[in-house]
Scaffold this motif. Sequence first.
Motif, short mmCIF file in Angstrom:
data_model
loop_
_atom_site.label_atom_id
_atom_site.label_comp_id
_atom_site.label_asym_id
_atom_site.label_seq_id
_atom_site.Cartn_x
_atom_site.Cartn_y
_atom_site.Cartn_z
N ASN A 330 0.85 -1.20 0.00
CA ASN A 330 0.00 0.00 0.00
C ASN A 330 0.87 1.24 0.00
O ASN A 330 2.10 1.15 -0.09
CB ASN A 330 -0.95 -0.03 1.20
N GLU A 331 0.25 2.40 0.16
CA GLU A 331 0.99 3.66 0.06
C GLU A 331 1.91 3.92 1.24
O GLU A 331 2.89 4.68 1.12
CB GLU A 331 0.03 4.85 -0.08
N LEU A 342 6.30 1.96 -2.09
CA LEU A 342 5.10 2.58 -1.51
C LEU A 342 4.20 3.06 -2.64
O LEU A 342 4.51 4.04 -3.34
CB LEU A 342 5.50 3.74 -0.60
N ALA A 343 3.10 2.37 -2.83
CA ALA A 343 2.20 2.70 -3.93
C ALA A 343 0.87 2.02 -3.70
O ALA A 343 0.75 1.09 -2.88
CB ALA A 343 2.79 2.26 -5.27
N GLU A 344 -0.15 2.48 -4.41
CA GLU A 344 -1.45 1.82 -4.36
C GLU A 344 -1.49 0.77 -5.47
O GLU A 344 -1.27 1.09 -6.64
CB GLU A 344 -2.57 2.85 -4.57
#
Length: 643
Positions: A330-331, A342-344
Motif C-alpha cells: 500500500n501507500e 510505496l504505492a497503491e
Amino acid sequence: MLAKLFPFACLIVAACSFSQVATASPQYVGSEVCADCHTEETEAWQGSHHDLAWTDPADGHIIADFSGTEFSLNGVISKFTQEDGQPFIETDGPDGTLTKYPVAGVIGITPLQQYAIETAPGHLQSFDVTWDAFGEEWFHLYPDQNLKASDGLHWTGPYKTWNSRCAECHATDYQRNFDPATKTYDSTASEIGVGCESCHGPASEHVNWASDAPLRDPSPDLSPLGLVVDYAQGNNETQIQQCATCHSRREPLLSGSPMPGTPFHDAYRLSTLRQGLYHPDGQIQDEVYVYGSFLQSKMYQKGVVCSDCHDVHSGNRVAEGNAVCTQCHNEVGNDRFPTLPLAEFDTPEHHFHKAGSEGAQCKSCHMIERTYMGVDGRRDHSFRIPRPDLSVETGSPNACSDCHADRSPNWAARQVARWYPASDKRGPHFSQVFHAARQGDATRASDLIDLALYEALPGIVRATALDLLIPFSSKEIADRTAGLLDDPDPLVRVSALALQRGAGSVNLVSRVLPLTEDTSRAVRIAAARELLGAPIARLPERQEKSMRIASQEWQQSLASKFDFPETQMVMAGIGLRTRNFDSALASFREAVAMDPQLVQSWVMIVRIQAATNRTDAARETLKAALALNPGDQNLLNLQRQLP
C-alpha cells in the motif's frame, strides 16, 4: 571401507529395531489439556482443516451419503451403506474380489472428504472414491486410470497406504512402526488430527510450568515456558520450517513425525523443481504443497512468514480478498519490510481490470491456481509476476492465459508490454536455461553452472540447476561446482554432492568426506551415498567415525521406509554397486512384489539371472513380468535378447 560400514545384515537389523519414538520427557498430553487454558486458540482450531485432518468415524464428521449410494467406474461398482451407525464401503479388494469394509478413518472435511479402509490388522489404505463436499456427490480421484487390483497405483497398492504415505501429516506424534519381517504395521499417534502438539511439541513440561510445578526436564533445549519450540523467540525459519514439515513435497528421512522444531533438512529431503513437479519457470505443476513455491518468492527472501497471511490456529487467511496483500502492499507500507515500494496496487492503474472483478484480484495474477484431487484448488505461493513471454519460449503457463484461454500467450505478452512498456521484469530468466536442459541440450551446461553459482537466486533454483547438470557430469563440472559443497543452503549442498561423481575417486573422497560431518542430516546422508564403493583403504579415527555415523543414518533412513517400493530400488542399487547380486535380486523382487508395474525392476531381475547362468529362471521371471505387464516393449525387447 564404506562397504564394511554398510553391511546388508545391519540394514535388516536396523529395519526391525530403528524407531523415532521418543521415550524421554517431555511427553505428549493431548489437545484437550491445552484447551483448558488456551480457549481462544482452541476455539479457532476446532473444526479447522488441521483439527479434522483425520477423525474417527464415530466422531460425527462424516459428510458423505452412506445411505446405499453407489459409484461405478470401469465395471467396478462401489457401494456405500450404513449399519447400526457404522459406515461401510463395498468395493474391489486386494485380489479384485468385491469386499465389504467398515470405514476405519475419516480424512479431511472440505472441499473433499476421503475415507481410510483397514485391509489387514493395523494396515490402512486411502480409498480413491471420494466425496465432493460442495458438489455433494461421489467421484473418483483418478477417473482416467483403469486400475486393477494387481496395479501398484490401485487403492490397495503401496502408493495409497495410509500408514506410510499420508498419516504422518494427519496426526500428532505419528510413528509408522512397520515390521519388514511380517510386513505389518503397529502405527501409533498421541492423537489423530493435527493437534496443538503437532506444532508446539509435547507439552507435559509446559503444563508443569503453568501450574508452578518444577520442571522434570530442565533441559536447555526447552524454552522458559517448558516447550520444545519457542516461536516467540525463534527466527522466521522456526515457523516456516515447522509448517513445511507437511506443506512440502519431500522424501522423509525418519520413520514418523519429527519432534516439532526439528530443522527441516534433518527430517526431509526437499524435492527440487523437477520436471513433472514444476514447470521450467518454477510454477506448480503436480501437487507440491506450497513450500517449494514459497522458497522461490521475493516475500520469503524479505522475511515474510506463514502467519503474516494465515491464522495459525484456524488456518484461515488473516483478511479477505485483496486485503491480505494490501496490509503490506500500500501507500504507507509496513515497517517490517522497509524495501517495499510505496504505492497503491489495488487499483485499475495497476491491474488494468475492472475493480472488484476476478481479474482485479491479486491472487488471479500473482498466485495461479491448479486443481488437484479432482476438486481441490491450490494456489502457487511463489507470488510471481506474470510472464506470458516465457510461455511462448518455454511452454510454462501464465496467469493471463489462465483466464483468457481463447487468446494466445503471444497476445498476452503484447498486452502486458503495452501496459508496462518500461518494465525491468521481462529480462532473462532461469526457465530459459532449465527448459533447454530438460530437452537434453548439453550446450547449456555452462549456463546451468552460472545459475548454480549465482547467489542472488533462491536456493531451490540453484539446487535444481545442479540436478539438471547430472546427465552432463564431468571433471570440469565437478571442479567448477566444488565450492558449492560449502554453500549456506543445505538443499544446494545436497545437490552439489552428486556432481562430484565426475571428479575422480581421489577428489571425490577428499571433497565429499567432510560433509559426513555436516550440520544437516540430509547432507550427511547424501555424502554417505556418494561415498558408497569409493576406494578408501584407511582413514583417521575422526573421519572414520563421522563416515560410520553418516552411513548409519543412511541405513536408518532406508530401514524406516522398507515399505516403499522406491526404497527397495535404492537397496537393489546398493547391491549392484557393492556386487552383492543376491541382495540386489532380493530387493528387486521385493519391489515388484509391492508394485508389479515396476518394469525396470523386472528387467534387472532377468538380466542378473541371465548373467549368473540362471537362464531358465530368467525366462520364468520374464513370463511372470509379461503376464502382469502385457505388451510392455521393454520386456518384449528383453525376451528377444534371451538365448
